[in-house]
Design an enzyme around this catalytic site. Structure first.
Site, PDB file in Angstrom:
ATOM      1  N   ASP A 415       0.817  -1.206   0.000  1.00 42.05           N
ATOM      2  CA  ASP A 415       0.000   0.000   0.000  1.00 42.05           C
ATOM      3  C   ASP A 415       0.856   1.264   0.000  1.00 42.05           C
ATOM      4  O   ASP A 415       1.922   1.313   0.606  1.00 42.05           O
ATOM      5  CB  ASP A 415      -0.892  -0.014   1.249  1.00 42.05           C
ATOM      6  N   GLU A 468       1.111  -0.524  -5.098  1.00 42.52           N
ATOM      7  CA  GLU A 468       0.103   0.516  -5.336  1.00 42.52           C
ATOM      8  C   GLU A 468       0.877   1.829  -5.452  1.00 42.52           C
ATOM      9  O   GLU A 468       1.139   2.505  -4.472  1.00 42.52           O
ATOM     10  CB  GLU A 468      -0.904   0.583  -4.195  1.00 42.52           C
TER      11      GLU A 468
END
Length: 752
Positions: A415, A468
């Site tokens: 993330d 990401e």
């Protein structure tokens, strides 16, 4: 007692003695055996020789709780037990925690301080074990600036004076073995900071934790599950995912589906499914729908439901909201036995400031950067990991290894990588510190990510490491030895933003913005991309996927079917967030289950069938996945018919004969005789049409074989005419039988 022992005992009371084992326990001092015990809760203590059963009564030499026994006629250390009598008269017997050697070796500490102990979770944290023939729990925690660290729990009345740990050398690691502890005991660390404050911290390496809002760590043993996924693991070790179908169903476990809750304190009257209930219902559903992988929003322990798991306090603990670590292993095992991989969202970019967590762990900026301009995500209210500190990097890298090692996961989606790469991420001028060269890149984070991926692939060659990353940082998915960051895949955020902006437009305006569709072809093969329609796009006023579609009720569904068709046709692996597959109307709400009752309405039921058929088509057609990472697998037919907002292209597998043609109409206009260029002089068959009646469409379909005409078009040797449905996606397969006896090359495509 001698003056040195007096001094060290005073340090013990003050909470500044870093080696209590040198004071307490049994020692040979000048030819005599001396035993010292410190326990403020005991009225009397006796020493029992385990071999001879001889009992020696200790003398309380300090009212604070220090007991001493001197045995002048014995000069050899012997095995013993302590018989405690508490002030309420309770008598219990236990081995002395201060009679054991350390459970962590100097070599372990050397590797940890160097940042290269890839399985440090086997040493730090809490481990049930047999040590020197005694069952109990070994504890280890890194807190180099602490004056004192103690294990506290219900087993010692949460009293930090009782089980004070020792720091091993200058490693910053504190250690103790406590006999008699068993699985399920709860504990924390009491830490005396350099300024004298007492912090009560959860164990950063704990394998399990209390169910929130409680925050204690739980003594736990992970080696108590019998895996049954050998076939899956063997296959994974032998096969790469790059030329395989990857169709990910993104799930928030707490809100996928819920059941009634009898708890009167329940906020909604419903509770999430457990890991085992999810194994019974989510796994068969995903399998039936045709997904290849589940991606789970973070399951690591976190205190606040509203963070969706992205503010982690227990990096090594599956959240107890849904069950135990064994339950979670059972869920993953069930996935594997049903042919479904499991990807976990993983958050190494930042961590919350909760008092029991990593923040200011030993009173210093231990896990975070000291300088607030580097150590805080101001917008998120969280701390940034110090990627330049060896022990912090070791904590994170071994955590990544841990999930692959102990839980058999198949990938990590990392993330907020962009926030790690840039020092000025979400910061104004003056709020960030340039790197040593004056640039905005966080060089320490870059090296961390490279090291992370190298270590993971050293042990687990064919797993997925997904970034990401929302910027144009180069070579995110290129190998480290070629100058890349070393990820296997990257979320295609650029495509996502452009695509969603386009499909949200009223069809009358789409012809002015066809570049939003075609621009991705300029970079689609620069990285190994995953196309994502994720949770972030259906919250905070962004509308659900269905609600993004313009037009009336029918057009919304038709538009979404067309959008999904394009999503599957475009090069790149796939990810769709839960609820999107049956057309959830309202935005995702993390506290509530999906609106499954919508499947009782025909259009939602047909949307679910459409996505199911599209998923299965994707898995069976090599043209849709084998050449995702190569321009040789893609060929435009026409992207210039902007007035009609129609686009067409070809996808091919490794064998060019595995070929499909895709045509998309992004307006409600029907076209009865629409001509496009065709690559082969053969017949074509429609194998999929989003406007089919069974999907809720108007049934503008192409029945029977479509024969080519000798009319060159779109730089192709011939052409075909089609019925193009409104807001429709059409997929055609050419008959390549005439070429099946050839050499498999595509040289004859335009020569026939």
């Amino acid at each position: 007692m001698g003056s040195s022992i007096n001094y060290r005992f005073e340090a013990l009371l003050r909470g500044t003695e870093k080696n209590p084992h040198a004071v307490l326990g049994m020692h040979d001092e000048n030819g005599r055996i001396v035993v010292r015990v410190f326990n403020p809760h005991s009225r009397s203590i006796a020493v029992k020789d385990i071999e001879s059963s001889a009992i020696y009564q200790m003398e309380q030499i300090d009212s604070a709780g220090l007991f001493e026994l001197v045995i002048p006629d014995r000069d050899k250390i012997f095995r013993y037990e302590l018989v405690h009598t508490t002030y309420d008269g309770t008598v219990y017997t236990m081995r002395d925690p201060y009679s054991f050697w350390p459970t962590i070796s100097d070599y372990d500490l050397y590797l940890f301080n160097q940042g290269n102990h890839h399985r440090i979770y086997e040493k730090l944290g809490c481990h049930l074990c047999e040590h020197e023939g005694v069952r109990g729990a070994a504890f280890g925690v890194w807190a180099p600036m602490a004056q004192r660290v103690s294990v506290v729990g219900s087993f010692n009345q949460w009293d930090g004076r009782v089980h004070q740990m020792r720091m091993i050398g200058s490693s910053g690691v504190w250690e103790i073995f406590i006999p008699g502890l068993t699985r399920g005991d709860i504990y924390k660390y009491e830490i005396k900071t350099p300024s004298g404050e007492l912090y009560i911290k959860a164990d950063p390496y704990a394998f399990f934790a209390e169910k929130p809002p409680q925050t204690a760590s739980v003594v736990y043993d992970l080696d108590n599950y019998e895996w049954t996924d050998d076939e899956w693991m063997k296959k994974r070790a032998e096969e790469s995912v790059f030329d395989k179908p990857v169709n990910i169903y993104e799930v928030h476990l707490g809100s996928w589906r819920q059941e009634p809750d009898d708890d009167p304190d329940s906020e909604t009257g419903f509770r999430p499914y457990s890991y085992r209930k999810l194994a019974e219902e989510l796994v068969p559903y995903a399998k039936e729908m045709g997904y290849t992988h589940l991606e789970l929003l973070p399951v690591m322990e976190h205190p606040y439901d509203g963070s969706w798991g992205y503010q982690v306090t227990g990096y090594y603990a599956p959240t107890s909201r849904y069950g135990t670590p064994e339950d979670f292993k059972y869920f993953i095992d069930t996935c594997h036995n049903n042919g479904i991989g499991v990807i976990l969202d993983w958050v190494p970019a930042h961590f919350p400031k909760d008092g029991h967590g990593l923040a200011r762990f030993d009173g210093s900026a231990l896990y975070e950067y000291e300088d607030r301009r580097k150590g805080e995500h101001i917008g998120w209210g969280t701390h940034v990991f110090n990627f330049g500190r060896n022990e912090v990097k070791n904590f994170l890298i071994s955590n990544a290894v841990y999930w692959f090692d102990k839980f058999h996961v198949d990938g990590l989606r990392v993330d907020a990588v962009a926030s790690m790469l840039y020092l000025d991420y979400c910061r104004e001028s003056g709020e960030w510190v340039p790197n040593q060269y004056g640039g905005r890149e966080n060089l320490e984070a870059v090296e961390f990510l490279k090291h992370l991926n190298c270590v993971v692939y050293q042990y687990f060659p064919n797993v997925m490491m997904i970034a990401e990353e929302s910027t144009a940082w180069p070579m995110v998915t290129k190998p480290v030895h070629d100058g890349g960051l070393g990820f296997s895949h990257k979320w295609n955020m650029g495509w996502m933003n452009d695509f969603l902006k386009f499909v949200s437009l009223d069809p009358i305006y789409r012809k002015y913005h066809m570049n939003l569709l075609t621009f991705s072809f300029m970079y689609a093969w620069s990285e190994n991309f995953i196309l994502v329609l994720s949770h972030d796009e259906v919250v905070h006023g962004k509308c659900s996927m269905l609600s993004k579609m313009p037009g009336d009720y029918w057009q919304k569904f038709a538009g979404l079917r067309c959008a999904y068709g394009y999503f599957f046709a475009h090069p790149g692996k796939k990810l769709l967030f839960m609820g999107g597959e049956f057309g959830q109307f309202i935005e995702w709400r993390y506290k509530e289950g999906l609106d499954w009752h919508l499947l009782g309405y025909p259009m939602h039921e047909k949307m679910s069938l459409y996505v199911k058929d599209l998923n299965h088509l994707y898995k069976t057609e090599k043209a849709m996945y084998e050449m995702d990472c190569s321009t040789e697998g893609f060929e435009l037919i026409d992207c210039n018919d902007v007035d009609n907002s129609i686009i067409s292209f070809i996808r091919k597998g490794k064998d060019w004969r595995d070929m499909l043609i895709f045509v998309f109409n992004f307006t409600p206009q029907v076209h009865e005789n629409y001509r496009i260029g065709a690559p082969l002089k053969t017949t074509y068959t429609e194998i999929f049409n989003s406007d089919a009646e069974k999907y809720g469409g108007s049934n503008v379909i192409n029945v029977g074989p479509i024969t080519y005409e000798d009319i060159p078009m779109h730089q192709k040797p011939c052409s075909i005419t089609l019925r193009i449905p409104p807001l429709g996606a059409v997929i055609l397969r050419p008959d390549t039988t005439p070429w099946k006896q050839g050499d498999g090359s595509s040289a004859s495509l335009r020569d026939e």
